[in-house]
Every structure is written in C-alpha cells, then in structure tokens.
Design an enzyme around this catalytic site. Structure first.
Site, PDB file in Angstrom:
ATOM      1  N   ASP A 136       0.820  -1.212   0.000  1.00  0.00           N
ATOM      2  CA  ASP A 136       0.000   0.000   0.000  1.00  0.00           C
ATOM      3  C   ASP A 136       0.855   1.263   0.000  1.00  0.00           C
ATOM      4  O   ASP A 136       0.485   2.261  -0.619  1.00  0.00           O
ATOM      5  CB  ASP A 136      -0.927   0.023   1.217  1.00  0.00           C
ATOM      6  N   ALA A 137       1.987   1.220   0.691  1.00  0.00           N
ATOM      7  CA  ALA A 137       2.855   2.398   0.733  1.00  0.00           C
ATOM      8  C   ALA A 137       3.381   2.729  -0.658  1.00  0.00           C
ATOM      9  O   ALA A 137       3.439   3.904  -1.040  1.00  0.00           O
ATOM     10  CB  ALA A 137       4.010   2.168   1.697  1.00  0.00           C
TER      11      ALA A 137
END
Length: 88
Positions: free
Chosen positions: A60-61
């Site tokens: 997700d980062a």
C-alpha cells in the site's frame, strides 16, 4: 501548451490506475498464499498474519507514494515551464 497539460493529466491517471491495479493484484496473491499457508500449518497463523500485514503495508505504501507523485505532477508540474519555454 494545452497538450502538455493533457499529457500530464493522462500520465497521472495512468500512474494511479496502474498502481492501484498492481497493489490489488499483489494483495490478492498475498492473501491467497496466506490462506494456503494457514490451512497447511494452523499453528503458524499468528506469525504469518503479522508478516502478511507488514507486507500489505509495504504494498500500500508503494501505491500511495505513486499516487502522491501523480497528484504532484497533475497540480504543480515542474516540467511545464520548461516545456512551455521550448514550445515558444
């Protein structure tokens, strides 16, 4: 000049769209492998779950960083002034 702005918007859309697609596929594959591993060895579920959440955060980062860069290019394109100078 207007073509450059439209290309920046197109590039931002592609970055966000392909980043979301990659993140969704990556998390889907990771989740399926987690369920397979948990079914094979239920005693390791806690350790596997911790690793799965760390990896989900990393996936997700990467997508969120890509989205931030795409939005930066869409709103404050640093190359726009240089390209406008070349067009004139």
């Amino acid at each position: 000049m207007m073509e450059v702005i439209s290309f920046a918007a197109l590039a931002a859309g592609l970055i966000i769209g392909l980043g979301a697609l990659g993140a969704c596929i990556g998390i889907g594959i990771m989740g399926s492998k987690y369920l397979e591993a948990a079914a094979r060895q239920p005693e390791l579920m806690g350790e596997l779950q911790t690793k799965m959440f760390v990896l989900a955060g990393l996936i997700d980062a990467a997508f969120i960083i890509g989205t931030g860069i795409a939005l930066w290019f869409a709103t404050a394109n640093p190359f726009l002034a240089q390209i406008a100078r070349l067009v004139k």
